[in-house]
Design a protein around this motif. Sequence first.
Motif, PDB file in Angstrom:
ATOM      1  N   THR A   8       0.815  -1.212   0.000  1.00 47.80           N
ATOM      2  CA  THR A   8       0.000   0.000   0.000  1.00 47.80           C
ATOM      3  C   THR A   8       0.846   1.259   0.000  1.00 47.80           C
ATOM      4  OG1 THR A   8      -0.136  -0.110   2.414  1.00 47.80           O
ATOM      5  CG2 THR A   8      -1.935  -1.099   1.159  1.00 47.80           C
ATOM      6  N   GLY A   9       2.107   1.139  -0.334  1.00 45.01           N
ATOM      7  CA  GLY A   9       2.929   2.324  -0.472  1.00 45.01           C
ATOM      8  C   GLY A   9       3.788   2.653   0.730  1.00 45.01           C
ATOM      9  N   GLY A  10       3.661   1.923   1.827  1.00 42.65           N
ATOM     10  CA  GLY A  10       4.466   2.238   3.007  1.00 42.65           C
ATOM     11  C   GLY A  10       5.814   1.561   2.949  1.00 42.65           C
ATOM     12  N   GLN A  11       6.557   1.831   1.871  1.00 37.42           N
ATOM     13  CA  GLN A  11       7.816   1.112   1.666  1.00 37.42           C
ATOM     14  C   GLN A  11       8.786   1.320   2.820  1.00 37.42           C
ATOM     15  OE1 GLN A  11       6.499   3.391  -0.422  1.00 37.42           O
ATOM     16  NE2 GLN A  11       6.565   2.723  -2.536  1.00 37.42           N
ATOM     17  N   LYS A  60       5.006  -1.715  -9.952  1.00 38.46           N
ATOM     18  CA  LYS A  60       5.906  -0.647  -9.529  1.00 38.46           C
ATOM     19  C   LYS A  60       5.975  -0.556  -8.007  1.00 38.46           C
ATOM     20  CE  LYS A  60       7.972   0.922 -13.049  1.00 38.46           C
ATOM     21  NZ  LYS A  60       9.440   0.724 -13.120  1.00 38.46           N
ATOM     22  N   THR A  61       4.884  -0.887  -7.335  1.00 35.08           N
ATOM     23  CA  THR A  61       4.929  -0.937  -5.874  1.00 35.08           C
ATOM     24  C   THR A  61       5.863  -2.051  -5.423  1.00 35.08           C
ATOM     25  OG1 THR A  61       2.605  -0.274  -5.900  1.00 35.08           O
ATOM     26  CG2 THR A  61       3.515  -0.978  -3.791  1.00 35.08           C
ATOM     27  N   ALA A  62       5.739  -3.202  -6.073  1.00 35.36           N
ATOM     28  CA  ALA A  62       6.619  -4.322  -5.741  1.00 35.36           C
ATOM     29  C   ALA A  62       8.075  -3.953  -6.002  1.00 35.36           C
ATOM     30  CB  ALA A  62       6.226  -5.552  -6.559  1.00 35.36           C
ATOM     31  N   HIS A  63       8.325  -3.294  -7.136  1.00 33.39           N
ATOM     32  CA  HIS A  63       9.694  -2.880  -7.465  1.00 33.39           C
ATOM     33  C   HIS A  63      10.238  -1.920  -6.411  1.00 33.39           C
ATOM     34  CE1 HIS A  63      13.189  -1.506  -9.620  1.00 33.39           C
ATOM     35  NE2 HIS A  63      12.717  -0.275  -9.712  1.00 33.39           N
ATOM     36  N   ALA A  64       9.396  -1.015  -5.926  1.00 32.56           N
ATOM     37  CA  ALA A  64       9.841  -0.055  -4.913  1.00 32.56           C
ATOM     38  C   ALA A  64      10.268  -0.765  -3.638  1.00 32.56           C
ATOM     39  CB  ALA A  64       8.722   0.944  -4.616  1.00 32.56           C
ATOM     40  N   ILE A  65       9.474  -1.735  -3.214  1.00 28.54           N
ATOM     41  CA  ILE A  65       9.793  -2.438  -1.969  1.00 28.54           C
ATOM     42  C   ILE A  65      11.025  -3.320  -2.152  1.00 28.54           C
ATOM     43  CG2 ILE A  65       8.919  -4.041  -0.228  1.00 28.54           C
ATOM     44  CD1 ILE A  65       6.112  -3.044  -0.869  1.00 28.54           C
ATOM     45  N   LEU A  66      11.112  -4.000  -3.289  1.00 27.30           N
ATOM     46  CA  LEU A  66      12.293  -4.821  -3.555  1.00 27.30           C
ATOM     47  C   LEU A  66      13.553  -3.961  -3.634  1.00 27.30           C
ATOM     48  CD1 LEU A  66      10.821  -7.263  -6.219  1.00 27.30           C
ATOM     49  CD2 LEU A  66      11.674  -7.906  -3.961  1.00 27.30           C
ATOM     50  N   THR A  67      13.425  -2.776  -4.236  1.00 26.25           N
ATOM     51  CA  THR A  67      14.584  -1.900  -4.381  1.00 26.25           C
ATOM     52  C   THR A  67      15.076  -1.404  -3.029  1.00 26.25           C
ATOM     53  OG1 THR A  67      13.853  -1.193  -6.578  1.00 26.25           O
ATOM     54  CG2 THR A  67      15.445   0.218  -5.459  1.00 26.25           C
ATOM     55  N   THR A  68      14.158  -0.997  -2.153  1.00 26.91           N
ATOM     56  CA  THR A  68      14.584  -0.538  -0.835  1.00 26.91           C
ATOM     57  C   THR A  68      15.166  -1.689  -0.018  1.00 26.91           C
ATOM     58  OG1 THR A  68      12.247  -0.700  -0.183  1.00 26.91           O
ATOM     59  CG2 THR A  68      13.106   1.484  -0.610  1.00 26.91           C
ATOM     60  N   SER A  69      14.605  -2.875  -0.171  1.00 26.26           N
ATOM     61  CA  SER A  69      15.140  -4.033   0.551  1.00 26.26           C
ATOM     62  C   SER A  69      16.557  -4.353   0.086  1.00 26.26           C
ATOM     63  CB  SER A  69      14.231  -5.253   0.348  1.00 26.26           C
ATOM     64  OG  SER A  69      12.956  -5.031   0.893  1.00 26.26           O
ATOM     65  N   ILE A  70      16.755  -4.352  -1.229  1.00 29.38           N
ATOM     66  CA  ILE A  70      18.089  -4.611  -1.775  1.00 29.38           C
ATOM     67  C   ILE A  70      19.046  -3.495  -1.383  1.00 29.38           C
ATOM     68  CG2 ILE A  70      19.370  -4.548  -3.964  1.00 29.38           C
ATOM     69  CD1 ILE A  70      17.368  -6.452  -5.108  1.00 29.38           C
ATOM     70  N   GLY A  71      18.550  -2.249  -1.399  1.00 27.39           N
ATOM     71  CA  GLY A  71      19.392  -1.125  -1.002  1.00 27.39           C
ATOM     72  C   GLY A  71      19.869  -1.248   0.428  1.00 27.39           C
ATOM     73  N   ALA A  72      18.969  -1.674   1.311  1.00 28.55           N
ATOM     74  CA  ALA A  72      19.342  -1.824   2.721  1.00 28.55           C
ATOM     75  C   ALA A  72      20.448  -2.861   2.888  1.00 28.55           C
ATOM     76  CB  ALA A  72      18.116  -2.216   3.539  1.00 28.55           C
ATOM     77  N   LYS A  73      20.379  -3.937   2.103  1.00 26.36           N
ATOM     78  CA  LYS A  73      21.400  -4.982   2.194  1.00 26.36           C
ATOM     79  C   LYS A  73      22.694  -4.558   1.502  1.00 26.36           C
ATOM     80  CE  LYS A  73      17.876  -8.637   2.107  1.00 26.36           C
ATOM     81  NZ  LYS A  73      17.298  -9.747   1.289  1.00 26.36           N
ATOM     82  N   ALA A  74      22.550  -3.988   0.306  1.00 27.61           N
ATOM     83  CA  ALA A  74      23.729  -3.672  -0.506  1.00 27.61           C
ATOM     84  C   ALA A  74      24.580  -2.570   0.106  1.00 27.61           C
ATOM     85  CB  ALA A  74      23.291  -3.271  -1.916  1.00 27.61           C
ATOM     86  N   LEU A  83      16.981   5.421   1.748  1.00 27.93           N
ATOM     87  CA  LEU A  83      16.017   4.358   1.455  1.00 27.93           C
ATOM     88  C   LEU A  83      14.634   4.935   1.144  1.00 27.93           C
ATOM     89  CD1 LEU A  83      16.919   1.589   4.067  1.00 27.93           C
ATOM     90  CD2 LEU A  83      17.718   1.851   1.716  1.00 27.93           C
ATOM     91  N   PHE A  84      14.286   6.023   1.811  1.00 24.98           N
ATOM     92  CA  PHE A  84      13.007   6.683   1.529  1.00 24.98           C
ATOM     93  C   PHE A  84      12.965   7.149   0.070  1.00 24.98           C
ATOM     94  CE2 PHE A  84      10.584  10.656   1.218  1.00 24.98           C
ATOM     95  CZ  PHE A  84       9.338  10.241   1.664  1.00 24.98           C
ATOM     96  N   ILE A  85      14.055   7.724  -0.396  1.00 26.17           N
ATOM     97  CA  ILE A  85      14.117   8.177  -1.789  1.00 26.17           C
ATOM     98  C   ILE A  85      14.026   6.980  -2.735  1.00 26.17           C
ATOM     99  CG2 ILE A  85      15.521   9.368  -3.511  1.00 26.17           C
ATOM    100  CD1 ILE A  85      16.784  10.952  -1.181  1.00 26.17           C
ATOM    101  N   MET A  86      14.754   5.906  -2.415  1.00 31.39           N
ATOM    102  CA  MET A  86      14.698   4.706  -3.251  1.00 31.39           C
ATOM    103  C   MET A  86      13.279   4.150  -3.320  1.00 31.39           C
ATOM    104  SD  MET A  86      18.123   2.682  -2.045  1.00 31.39           S
ATOM    105  CE  MET A  86      19.748   3.444  -2.174  1.00 31.39           C
ATOM    106  N   GLY A  87      12.592   4.156  -2.201  1.00 33.96           N
ATOM    107  CA  GLY A  87      11.251   3.598  -2.157  1.00 33.96           C
ATOM    108  C   GLY A  87      10.235   4.392  -2.949  1.00 33.96           C
ATOM    109  N   ASN A  88      10.534   5.663  -3.210  1.00 34.56           N
ATOM    110  CA  ASN A  88       9.566   6.520  -3.891  1.00 34.56           C
ATOM    111  C   ASN A  88      10.064   7.036  -5.242  1.00 34.56           C
ATOM    112  OD1 ASN A  88       7.325   6.803  -1.821  1.00 34.56           O
ATOM    113  ND2 ASN A  88       9.096   7.335  -0.587  1.00 34.56           N
TER     114      ASN A  88
END
Length: 377
Positions: free
Chosen positions: A34-37, A129-143, A160-165
């Motif tokens: 729901t957008g709360g990445q 695109k919502t899924a991509h946002a969450i996956l991107t922030t998750s990968i960013g946190a790890k990477a 991470l906030f910027i990545m998520g949005n």
Amino acid sequence: MTEKLTPRDIYLRNVEREHYDADAVEHGAEFGMTGGQLLLLFTPEQIEHARREMASAFEETKTKKTISQKPQRELLTTVRISLKDADVEIPNQPLCTFEALLKSAAIVEKEYPKLIADLPDGEPWKYPKTAHAILTTSIGAKALAQIQQQLPEENFYLLLFIMGNHDLGRVMDAKKRRGLAMPAEYNLTPNHGAASAQLLKDWNALSQFPQDTQTIISYALLHHADKRTPELTPNASNIEKTQHAFVCFVRDIDKLSLFVNKTDQYLSDEKTKAEQVQVNRLNGEQGTIEPLALLDAFTQYKSIDRTQCKSYEAFMLQFLAWIYDVNVKSVLEQIVQSGAVEQLLSYFQCHLPETQYQAILNATMKYLENQGLKKVA
């Protein structure tokens, strides 16, 4: 070694892939689609810290007393970010508070469902695109875990906030394409990154941050969508250096996420191939790079314009050419370690004439060696 996926990550990948499956979306609501990445990435301790900070600020306003602050870990006053062309040294003070981050994330959480409500479930830029946002922030946190140790926590989660949005504006692109109603100002935004920044501004999410931080967020969102990374000008100010570092992080993690989550689909899934052929107006797999001039561009370490691709093989070559525009050295290393480069080279070996394959292989290996990566995973 292939990373073991959690049920949440498997679900998100399926949403990216099977975006038309409304039942899958409904069943996956528990994963926060729901957008709360950003909220998904906060640990309970960090949320509690933010609540204490908010409570302290409230009490300070009410009683006019000085509130003792929890001691923070000691950090250097500046931090050096290792980039491809030249390192950049940026100030290392907090750019915002956790209170601002949580407020902004809560606004996105509230507004995002309304933003996508009039798009049909089959729209590729709705749930995927919502899924991509969450996956991107998750990968960013790890990477970026190592870099996290060098930054104030607030700055890391701001990143991470910027990545998520970063792709919020894709929704406006979809509405424009479908002729749906939207404010006139979005017809004037130069790219979807600018639309992302405009949405945060219109929702009053951007205004939760200090002015300099708003500038950094807007710059990173706007220029993450550029065809090439913007250059850092000589004698750049501290704000400009920070902007540059942040946009490099956002662009590179976006690429890493797509290499990790999309390479298999692009190469092996016939439905995904058909979608890309249609969306990008390709001629399908032709057994050659079409036009052949794109191969020359690749061997000269140049990025490839996707709109110039005619064959599916050329489209995949422009995908591989993304490695030329990865700025953070550690991210390029992780792209290679993911196996994506090796998969793409294997695809070209099977689908192209030997001379074309060898040209791609030699250019790729030489470039990676020049970047200090001597072999593919």
